[in-house]
Design a protein around this motif. Sequence first.
Motif, PDB file in Angstrom:
ATOM      1  N   TYR A  90       0.956  -1.096   0.052  1.00  0.00           N
ATOM      2  CA  TYR A  90      -0.036  -0.001  -0.070  1.00  0.00           C
ATOM      3  C   TYR A  90       0.782   1.309  -0.118  1.00  0.00           C
ATOM      4  CZ  TYR A  90      -4.551  -2.413   0.051  1.00  0.00           C
ATOM      5  OH  TYR A  90      -5.314  -3.143  -0.339  1.00  0.00           O
ATOM      6  N   TYR A 149      -3.229   4.638  -6.288  1.00  0.00           N
ATOM      7  CA  TYR A 149      -4.294   4.104  -5.789  1.00  0.00           C
ATOM      8  C   TYR A 149      -5.634   4.254  -6.500  1.00  0.00           C
ATOM      9  CZ  TYR A 149      -7.592   2.242  -2.228  1.00  0.00           C
ATOM     10  OH  TYR A 149      -8.650   1.611  -1.571  1.00  0.00           O
ATOM     11  N   PHE A 184      -8.913   2.554  -7.907  1.00  0.00           N
ATOM     12  CA  PHE A 184      -9.933   2.304  -6.718  1.00  0.00           C
ATOM     13  C   PHE A 184     -11.252   3.265  -7.228  1.00  0.00           C
ATOM     14  CE2 PHE A 184     -11.929   3.517  -2.803  1.00  0.00           C
ATOM     15  CZ  PHE A 184     -12.446   2.223  -2.395  1.00  0.00           C
ATOM     16  N   ALA A 206      -7.512   2.854   8.659  1.00  0.00           N
ATOM     17  CA  ALA A 206      -7.101   2.459   7.257  1.00  0.00           C
ATOM     18  C   ALA A 206      -7.645   3.607   6.238  1.00  0.00           C
ATOM     19  CB  ALA A 206      -7.379   1.171   7.034  1.00  0.00           C
ATOM     20  N   GLY A 266      -6.607   5.240   3.973  1.00  0.00           N
ATOM     21  CA  GLY A 266      -5.958   5.587   2.602  1.00  0.00           C
ATOM     22  C   GLY A 266      -5.930   6.741   2.025  1.00  0.00           C
ATOM     23  N   TRP A 311     -13.032   7.997   1.463  1.00  0.00           N
ATOM     24  CA  TRP A 311     -14.126   8.206   2.419  1.00  0.00           C
ATOM     25  C   TRP A 311     -14.015   9.247   3.610  1.00  0.00           C
ATOM     26  CZ3 TRP A 311     -17.794   5.034   0.662  1.00  0.00           C
ATOM     27  CH2 TRP A 311     -17.431   3.948  -0.275  1.00  0.00           C
ATOM     28  N   ASP A 371      -3.813   5.583   9.588  1.00  0.00           N
ATOM     29  CA  ASP A 371      -2.987   4.766   8.479  1.00  0.00           C
ATOM     30  C   ASP A 371      -1.865   4.535   8.743  1.00  0.00           C
ATOM     31  OD1 ASP A 371      -4.410   3.931   5.485  1.00  0.00           O
ATOM     32  OD2 ASP A 371      -2.322   3.721   5.623  1.00  0.00           O
ATOM     33  N   GLY A 372      -1.521   3.123   8.117  1.00  0.00           N
ATOM     34  CA  GLY A 372      -0.055   2.742   8.589  1.00  0.00           C
ATOM     35  C   GLY A 372       0.904   3.210   7.485  1.00  0.00           C
ATOM     36  N   SER A 373       0.523   3.895   6.571  1.00  0.00           N
ATOM     37  CA  SER A 373       1.379   4.404   5.443  1.00  0.00           C
ATOM     38  C   SER A 373       1.253   6.049   5.458  1.00  0.00           C
ATOM     39  CB  SER A 373       0.865   3.944   4.134  1.00  0.00           C
ATOM     40  OG  SER A 373       1.321   4.647   3.054  1.00  0.00           O
ATOM     41  N   MET A 419       0.319   7.111   1.871  1.00  0.00           N
ATOM     42  CA  MET A 419      -1.264   7.412   1.838  1.00  0.00           C
ATOM     43  C   MET A 419      -1.810   8.596   2.597  1.00  0.00           C
ATOM     44  SD  MET A 419      -3.258   4.951   0.279  1.00  0.00           S
ATOM     45  CE  MET A 419      -2.855   3.180  -0.371  1.00  0.00           C
ATOM     46  N   GLN A 451      -0.419   4.924  11.943  1.00  0.00           N
ATOM     47  CA  GLN A 451      -0.455   3.878  12.992  1.00  0.00           C
ATOM     48  C   GLN A 451      -0.672   2.715  12.304  1.00  0.00           C
ATOM     49  OE1 GLN A 451      -0.827   4.169  16.622  1.00  0.00           O
ATOM     50  NE2 GLN A 451      -0.674   1.885  16.312  1.00  0.00           N
ATOM     51  N   ASP A 452       0.398   1.656  13.020  1.00  0.00           N
ATOM     52  CA  ASP A 452       0.109   0.255  12.598  1.00  0.00           C
ATOM     53  C   ASP A 452      -1.125  -0.371  13.423  1.00  0.00           C
ATOM     54  OD1 ASP A 452       0.107  -2.389  12.214  1.00  0.00           O
ATOM     55  OD2 ASP A 452       2.498  -2.610  12.411  1.00  0.00           O
ATOM     56  N   LEU A 453      -1.912  -0.864  12.516  1.00  0.00           N
ATOM     57  CA  LEU A 453      -3.333  -1.231  13.350  1.00  0.00           C
ATOM     58  C   LEU A 453      -3.152  -2.570  13.807  1.00  0.00           C
ATOM     59  CD1 LEU A 453      -5.868   0.173  10.820  1.00  0.00           C
ATOM     60  CD2 LEU A 453      -5.432   0.941  13.209  1.00  0.00           C
ATOM     61  N   PHE A 454      -2.084  -3.240  13.737  1.00  0.00           N
ATOM     62  CA  PHE A 454      -1.920  -4.409  14.178  1.00  0.00           C
ATOM     63  C   PHE A 454      -0.981  -4.396  15.466  1.00  0.00           C
ATOM     64  CE2 PHE A 454      -2.644  -6.026   9.911  1.00  0.00           C
ATOM     65  CZ  PHE A 454      -3.839  -6.688   9.948  1.00  0.00           C
ATOM     66  N   ALA A 458     -13.350   1.163   5.719  1.00  0.00           N
ATOM     67  CA  ALA A 458     -13.858   0.587   4.391  1.00  0.00           C
ATOM     68  C   ALA A 458     -12.571  -0.382   3.921  1.00  0.00           C
ATOM     69  CB  ALA A 458     -14.046   1.816   3.436  1.00  0.00           C
TER      70      ALA A 458
HETATM   71  N1  SAH Z   1     -10.205   2.752   3.456  1.00  0.00           N
HETATM   72  C1  SAH Z   1      -9.544   3.121   2.417  1.00  0.00           C
HETATM   73  C2  SAH Z   1      -8.084   2.545   1.998  1.00  0.00           C
HETATM   74  C3  SAH Z   1      -8.339   0.838   1.900  1.00  0.00           C
HETATM   75  S1  SAH Z   1      -6.874   0.119   1.217  1.00  0.00           S
HETATM   76  C4  SAH Z   1     -10.457   2.961   0.965  1.00  0.00           C
HETATM   77  O1  SAH Z   1     -11.327   2.282   1.093  1.00  0.00           O
HETATM   78  O2  SAH Z   1      -9.918   3.335  -0.084  1.00  0.00           O
HETATM   79  C5  SAH Z   1      -6.050  -0.366   2.678  1.00  0.00           C
HETATM   80  C6  SAH Z   1      -5.197   0.482   3.641  1.00  0.00           C
HETATM   81  O3  SAH Z   1      -4.949  -0.071   4.765  1.00  0.00           O
HETATM   82  C7  SAH Z   1      -4.170   1.266   2.990  1.00  0.00           C
HETATM   83  O4  SAH Z   1      -4.423   2.720   3.125  1.00  0.00           O
HETATM   84  C8  SAH Z   1      -3.041   0.833   3.883  1.00  0.00           C
HETATM   85  O5  SAH Z   1      -1.838   1.785   3.862  1.00  0.00           O
HETATM   86  C9  SAH Z   1      -3.460   0.536   5.253  1.00  0.00           C
HETATM   87  N2  SAH Z   1      -2.825  -0.490   5.912  1.00  0.00           N
HETATM   88  C10 SAH Z   1      -2.199  -1.411   5.441  1.00  0.00           C
HETATM   89  N3  SAH Z   1      -1.469  -2.230   6.566  1.00  0.00           N
HETATM   90  C11 SAH Z   1      -1.684  -1.400   7.727  1.00  0.00           C
HETATM   91  C12 SAH Z   1      -1.478  -1.649   8.977  1.00  0.00           C
HETATM   92  N4  SAH Z   1      -0.617  -2.816   9.264  1.00  0.00           N
HETATM   93  N5  SAH Z   1      -1.779  -0.799   9.668  1.00  0.00           N
HETATM   94  C13 SAH Z   1      -2.438   0.474   9.321  1.00  0.00           C
HETATM   95  N6  SAH Z   1      -3.003   0.446   8.130  1.00  0.00           N
HETATM   96  C14 SAH Z   1      -2.649  -0.414   7.156  1.00  0.00           C
END
Ligand code: SAH
Length: 217
Positions: free
Chosen positions: A14, A21, A25, A53, A55, A59, A74-76, A79, A96-99, A113
């Motif tokens: 991502y 993207y 998308f 997340a 992105g 949204w 978002d982790g990126s 993004m 933020q890493d959501l895991f 989303a």
């Molecule tokens: N919600 C947006 C993006 C979805 S794509 C939309 O609907 O368009 C998935 C998103 O998850 C990307 O922005 C990516 O950077 C993020 N992502 C991937 N791994 C992640 C993680 N470990 N922690 C946080 N975000 C992460």
Amino acid sequence: MTGNSLIDSQLDYYRARAAEYDATFVPYMDPALDSVLERLRAKNIRGEVLELASGTGYWTRHLSGLADRVTALDGSAEMIAEARRYALPNVDFRQQDLFDWTPERRWDAVFFAHWLAHVPDDKFDAFWAAVGRALRPDGVVEFVDVTDHERRLEQKDDQEPEVAVRRNLKDGRSFRIVKVFRSPAQLEERLTALGWTCRIDEVHPGFLYATCRPAAR
Ligand code: SAH
């Protein structure tokens, strides 16, 4: 780094895809947008809203108009930079890493989303526990995702057929990511077991919308 190669590869993908993207998308999502917005505008999303997340901000734009304030995680960083182009006045972005996330406060609503399908089964319960900690007692969680109908669009990875799919970028780079297709019925069963009461509907062919609240205790 999480030490989990599939989870790391997913975020790397991502990060690398951020600039391209929207080109894929937006045409994919726009046909379903009105059906999704009907549920998004059903007045559950208000007050202080947390988006996970977020992105490129597809949204976030809509959440910004419904909420007093939006916190978008978002982790990126790539993004987040894309989403900042909308210059939304009431949105705070944070990487933020959501895991690896422990919410430090609560919000009125949590929205995400196209994220839950990227959460593998063995991280599903911990993710929802964190969502629960991020929500005020009378709060609501809403999410958009693909149904199992969308499975046909993916190139399955034979090494991990149920969880990993392969995605390619324009420059030819190829990544493995998590993609777990869960039907509305499967999601409802799993979330009920975790103490949520959900209404999950396929609002447009291939796309589901879920509204979940903590079950009354
Ligand atoms: N919600 C947006 C993006 C979805 S794509 C939309 O609907 O368009 C998935 C998103 O998850 C990307 O922005 C990516 O950077 C993020 N992502 C991937 N791994 C992640 C993680 N470990 N922690 C946080 N975000 C992460």
